[in-house]
Motif scaffolding. Structure first.
Motif, PDB file in Angstrom:
ATOM      1  N   UNK A 130      -2.444  36.726 -61.605  1.00  0.00           N
ATOM      2  CA  UNK A 130      -2.332  35.496 -62.372  1.00  0.00           C
ATOM      3  C   UNK A 130      -2.202  34.406 -61.332  1.00  0.00           C
ATOM      4  N   UNK A 131      -3.302  33.719 -61.023  1.00  0.00           N
ATOM      5  CA  UNK A 131      -3.277  32.915 -59.812  1.00  0.00           C
ATOM      6  C   UNK A 131      -2.472  31.629 -59.960  1.00  0.00           C
ATOM      7  N   UNK A 132      -2.104  31.264 -61.179  1.00  0.00           N
ATOM      8  CA  UNK A 132      -1.282  30.058 -61.278  1.00  0.00           C
ATOM      9  C   UNK A 132       0.203  30.383 -61.419  1.00  0.00           C
ATOM     10  N   UNK A 133       0.577  31.641 -61.141  1.00  0.00           N
ATOM     11  CA  UNK A 133       1.984  31.993 -61.274  1.00  0.00           C
ATOM     12  C   UNK A 133       2.816  31.361 -60.156  1.00  0.00           C
ATOM     13  N   UNK A 134       4.056  31.065 -60.483  1.00  0.00           N
ATOM     14  CA  UNK A 134       4.989  30.636 -59.453  1.00  0.00           C
ATOM     15  C   UNK A 134       4.768  29.232 -58.940  1.00  0.00           C
ATOM     16  N   UNK A 135       3.978  28.414 -59.641  1.00  0.00           N
ATOM     17  CA  UNK A 135       3.847  27.020 -59.228  1.00  0.00           C
ATOM     18  C   UNK A 135       5.074  26.277 -59.775  1.00  0.00           C
ATOM     19  N   UNK A 136       5.793  25.626 -58.870  1.00  0.00           N
ATOM     20  CA  UNK A 136       6.998  24.913 -59.285  1.00  0.00           C
ATOM     21  C   UNK A 136       6.674  23.440 -59.460  1.00  0.00           C
ATOM     22  N   UNK A 137       6.700  22.937 -60.689  1.00  0.00           N
ATOM     23  CA  UNK A 137       6.267  21.562 -60.949  1.00  0.00           C
ATOM     24  C   UNK A 137       7.132  20.514 -60.249  1.00  0.00           C
ATOM     25  N   UNK A 138       8.375  20.863 -59.940  1.00  0.00           N
ATOM     26  CA  UNK A 138       9.256  19.869 -59.327  1.00  0.00           C
ATOM     27  C   UNK A 138       9.039  19.740 -57.820  1.00  0.00           C
ATOM     28  N   UNK A 139       8.365  20.726 -57.226  1.00  0.00           N
ATOM     29  CA  UNK A 139       8.163  20.680 -55.780  1.00  0.00           C
ATOM     30  C   UNK A 139       6.843  20.005 -55.436  1.00  0.00           C
ATOM     31  N   UNK A 140       6.732  19.574 -54.186  1.00  0.00           N
ATOM     32  CA  UNK A 140       5.499  18.918 -53.758  1.00  0.00           C
ATOM     33  C   UNK A 140       4.388  19.951 -53.604  1.00  0.00           C
ATOM     34  N   UNK A 141       3.177  19.450 -53.479  1.00  0.00           N
ATOM     35  CA  UNK A 141       2.030  20.321 -53.266  1.00  0.00           C
ATOM     36  C   UNK A 141       2.202  21.185 -52.026  1.00  0.00           C
TER      37      UNK A 141
END
Lengths: 259, 276
Positions: free
Chosen positions: A101-112
């Motif tokens: 699941x390639x979009x797993x673990x993206x933290x919206x509060x952190x920077x790119x």
């Protein structure tokens, strides 16, 4: 030499949260999904993989095809070492990278940038390796200064770009993939398709689950057909079955049509 | 590219081999770059856009210590100058222990997505929550340093022994968190039970009150493992005569706890992803 060998691999999930007596009749009739049975302690279990055997050698591109619940993802997770088989023997040789699941673990509060680092860590890379790739990843996303902003300020398309670029910046001997990854807008999806194609080519072994036989014929040289946790058919894809068009373009066209 | 790592799985009986459990713990602890980063990330996430960040905890603990120090030294008829450091150190250590216990209850549940995406030693996830709480403890330690300076019995040896005690306490938390994490992944009634247990344990443990107040029932304190976990850090700083006993007990807990944990962990380690 990358290599995978499975002999009579069995994976079973215990089901604890259902009333066992009422469950028994209801699910035994179910037509799809893994086989439902009872183990020695009389617990209800779902047999997700039911005696799977195969051998995958260097250079093989294996497509897994089958209905929902046939065991494709369970097999990928077992190959990656997440589920250890209950019975049977599984041997893998080579560095395994799993793209489920390639979009797993993206933290919206952190920077790119932070997200690239986090994703890399979770993909099993050492911070050193990630730092050496970070410029390349940043360039690929075309996000520029946005990478210093929290991800929650991104559009959905931008988030996908970031997740895609970060999760495909890996080096694998054995690449395990759940469906061909594809991203958003026209111009980027061409780039993405090419990048994924390169990654697949660099890997010694690919095992990819998909619903689309067309896709599998375009990418793979072998097909395993799964049904209710068993491999019911193993066949080779002859080169003349492959589409003549240039592969990344063809894959992109397939992705656009939703396979 | 790394030299081709080889993995062989031969069914559940082989998965239960003790060597796999030892390997998981060793590899998990060694993956400092993973749990170090994730633990820091947790802290940064929690205190994003806050100016004081984790020092908010320090402030709230300091306020609590001061207020309770004045009140309870009166109620319990204690000398404020020795009661204040006693309370401050006990409370700060307890807050860390309680947070670690509560966090270990859903350590694997919260990491479910990660556990099902990539293969990492389970111990890595446990180290992440321990590290997160050690970072918070380090912020609160300002209070300990403050009262220790204010309280004049501090010695160099005491400071060193406090560090030894701290290390032993953290290692005890490692095995306890592993056991709790696995149990809670399987039995979902344990987390609420533990939350209740932690609350009760706070009052039963000599944190607010001095164990000597128990009089002839002092065994109630000595039989409480939390007393020794706290005293192994508090004792050396306060320069009590008996802290060496608590250090010994905490060390013994390590010697007994770790082998038993490895036996337990080897039995159930491979099942955890199936339970999530």
């Amino acid at each position: 030499m990358a290599y995978i060998q499975a002999q009579d691999v069995v994976v079973e999930f215990p089901i604890y949260d259902l009333a066992q007596s009422s469950l028994k009749r209801a699910v035994l009739r179910a037509a799809t999904g893994g086989k439902i049975a009872r183990d020695s302690a009389n617990r209800v279990v779902v047999r997700a993989l039911d005696g799977i055997s195969f051998e995958i050698r260097e250079g093989d591109r294996v497509g897994l095809i089958g209905d929902n619940g046939a065991g494709k993802t369970s097999l990928l997770r077992t190959l990656s070492g997440i589920y250890e088989p209950l019975e049977g023997r599984l041997e893998t040789r080579g560095r395994i990278v799993t793209l489920l699941d390639f979009s797993f673990g993206i933290d919206p509060e952190s920077t790119g940038y932070d997200n690239i680092l986090l994703r890399g860590i979770m993909a099993g890379l050492h911070p050193r390796e990630i730092r050496s790739k970070i410029e390349e990843i940043a360039e690929f996303t075309e996000l520029g200064d946005y990478l210093q902003m929290p991800v929650r300020t991104y559009s959905t398309g931008m988030q996908l770009r970031l997740a895609f670029a970060a999760s495909t910046s890996v080096e694998a001997d054995i690449l395990l993939m759940d469906e061909w990854l594809s991203v958003g807008d026209e111009a980027f999806s061409e780039k993405a398709s090419r990048r994924l194609h390169d990654l697949v080519h660099r890997s010694s072994i690919l095992v990819m689950a998909s619903h689309s036989l067309k896709l599998i014929e375009a990418v793979c040289n072998r097909v395993f057909r799964l049904e209710r946790g068993r491999i019911v058919e193993q066949s080779a894809i002859r080169p003349e079955q492959r589409p003549a068009e240039h592969a990344p373009d063809y894959l992109m066209a397939l992705a656009r049509r939703g396979f | 590219m790394s030299d081709a790592p080889q993995r062989v799985y031969t069914g559940s009986a082989a998965s239960r081999a003790l060597s796999h459990a030892v390997e998981d713990v060793a590899a998990g602890v060694a993956a400092i770059h993973v749990w170090g980063l994730l633990g820091w990330h947790d802290i940064r996430r929690r205190y994003r856009r806050s100016v004081l960040g984790p020092f908010w905890l320090t402030i709230s603990t300091a306020v609590m210590v001061t207020a309770m120090g004045f009140l309870y030294s009166k109620i319990l008829n204690q000398d404020l100058s020795s009661y204040l450091p006693f309370l401050a150190i006990g409370l700060v250590v307890w807050q860390m222990l309680a947070a670690m216990i509560n966090d270990s209850c859903d350590v694997f549940g919260l990491a479910e997505h990660m556990i099902k995406q990539i293969r990492l030693p389970l111990t890595t996830h446990v180290c992440r929550i321990l590290w997160r709480n050690v970072i918070i403890f380090a912020h609160n330690a300002v209070i300990i340093v403050g009262v220790a300076l204010f309280y004049s019995k501090l010695s160099i040896i005491g400071m060193l022994m406090a560090f030894v005690g701290f290390a032993c306490v953290i290692l005890n938390c490692l095995w306890a968190s592993l056991v709790l994490g696995v149990l809670c992944a399987r039995f979902r009634d344990i987390p609420p039970t533990m939350a209740n247990f932690v609350q009760v344990a706070f009052f039963l443990t000599p944190i607010l009150w001095h164990p000597e107040l128990l009089g002839e029932r002092i065994a109630l304190a000595y039989g409480n493992p939390f007393y020794h976990l706290i005293e192994a850090i508090r004792g050396p700083i306060m320069g009590t005569d008996t802290y060496i006993n608590s250090l010994a007990v905490v060390f013994l807990m390590l010697l007994v706890g770790f082998p038993l944990t490895l036996l337990f962990f080897s039995r159930y380690r491979a099942r955890v992803p199936y339970w999530l």
